[in-house]
Design an enzyme around this catalytic site. Sequence first.
Site, PDB file in Angstrom:
ATOM      1  N   VAL A 109      -6.536  -5.751  13.484  1.00  0.00           N
ATOM      2  CA  VAL A 109      -5.539  -6.553  12.796  1.00  0.00           C
ATOM      3  C   VAL A 109      -4.638  -5.634  11.992  1.00  0.00           C
ATOM      4  O   VAL A 109      -4.984  -4.501  11.692  1.00  0.00           O
ATOM      5  CB  VAL A 109      -6.184  -7.600  11.862  1.00  0.00           C
ATOM      6  CG1 VAL A 109      -6.986  -8.604  12.654  1.00  0.00           C
ATOM      7  CG2 VAL A 109      -7.083  -6.937  10.831  1.00  0.00           C
ATOM      8  N   THR A 112      -4.734  -5.608   6.853  1.00  0.00           N
ATOM      9  CA  THR A 112      -5.572  -5.056   5.814  1.00  0.00           C
ATOM     10  C   THR A 112      -5.264  -3.580   5.604  1.00  0.00           C
ATOM     11  O   THR A 112      -4.884  -2.866   6.520  1.00  0.00           O
ATOM     12  CB  THR A 112      -7.066  -5.205   6.164  1.00  0.00           C
ATOM     13  OG1 THR A 112      -7.317  -4.520   7.381  1.00  0.00           O
ATOM     14  CG2 THR A 112      -7.435  -6.665   6.334  1.00  0.00           C
ATOM     15  N   SER A 114      -7.180  -1.250   5.301  1.00  0.00           N
ATOM     16  CA  SER A 114      -8.113  -0.354   5.974  1.00  0.00           C
ATOM     17  C   SER A 114      -7.997  -0.397   7.489  1.00  0.00           C
ATOM     18  O   SER A 114      -8.811   0.192   8.197  1.00  0.00           O
ATOM     19  CB  SER A 114      -9.554  -0.739   5.588  1.00  0.00           C
ATOM     20  OG  SER A 114      -9.823  -2.069   5.974  1.00  0.00           O
ATOM     21  N   CYS A 115      -6.987  -1.093   8.019  1.00  0.00           N
ATOM     22  CA  CYS A 115      -6.969  -1.306   9.466  1.00  0.00           C
ATOM     23  C   CYS A 115      -6.585  -0.056  10.234  1.00  0.00           C
ATOM     24  O   CYS A 115      -6.846   0.050  11.422  1.00  0.00           O
ATOM     25  CB  CYS A 115      -6.019  -2.449   9.834  1.00  0.00           C
ATOM     26  SG  CYS A 115      -4.276  -2.055   9.612  1.00  0.00           S
ATOM     27  N   GLY A 116      -5.913   0.894   9.571  1.00  0.00           N
ATOM     28  CA  GLY A 116      -5.605   2.147  10.229  1.00  0.00           C
ATOM     29  C   GLY A 116      -4.381   2.111  11.108  1.00  0.00           C
ATOM     30  O   GLY A 116      -4.046   3.111  11.745  1.00  0.00           O
TER      31      GLY A 116
END
Length: 279
Positions: A109, A112, A114-116
């Site tokens: 996704v 967020t 932290s999704c990269g």
Amino acid sequence: MGRVTERRRTLRIRDGVVSSRADTLVAEEPLEIRLNGRPLAITMRTPGDDFALAAGFLVSEGVLGAAGELRSIVYCAGAQDDGSNTYNVVDVQLAPGVPVPDITLERNVYTTSSCGLCGKASLDAVRTTARFAIADTPPVRIEPSLLAGLPERLRAAQRVFDRTGGLHAAALFSPEGELLDIREDVGRHNAVDKIVGRALRDGRLPLSRSILLVSGRASFELAQKAVMAGIPVLAAVSAPSSLAVDLAAETGLTLVGFLRGANMNVYAGDERIALGTGV
């Protein structure tokens, strides 16, 4: 749940004088968001408005866009081994017929932190997933003098910040400068989610006649949350990121940074800023 602040002993040194006293700190605890009973995400947040936070997060994920798509939000009982409730786990149940996104251990996704994902992939994801086009009709037009006064009003409404000095805030204003809502949280993205989630549950999305003001910088994530909620103007007291500016330019979002007194930078969407003829 009454845990917005906590008290801790601290050693104070002031001009060489040492003393001991209790200090008020902002609370920070994890919130696990489950979707139809399955774990979806964990965010560190200041307890309070957890249901709005979860709903706003799902607006940002493109899962929710209207109050009728939300069946219920409840705290999960038995979050600890002894069966007691920590109020740190919520379960969101979607209404029948609302598509449930694929939930895997490696979530692909875009929303967020932290999704990269970054760059063009993130921009394309928001553009193709956003429910609401930023098409305010008639267009919102804002005087710079009105924008200049909003940070002071935001700061004056930060009740918990006055006690802790450790919270971010997000506020929603009308184009006429009326304060519509304000939320505080240890995470600036959570404060925005709480505002958007409350609007979703009240049936007020899209927020096409509003200004979103955040107390810190304007990251890609915050610009994306504004776009997903249909907010036409995002203003920040600090700097935007380059990707936030790119997203604003692609989606039609008006993005204002370094809003400090009468000074500000308009990075995108300057057609909504009512400038004098000499500018």
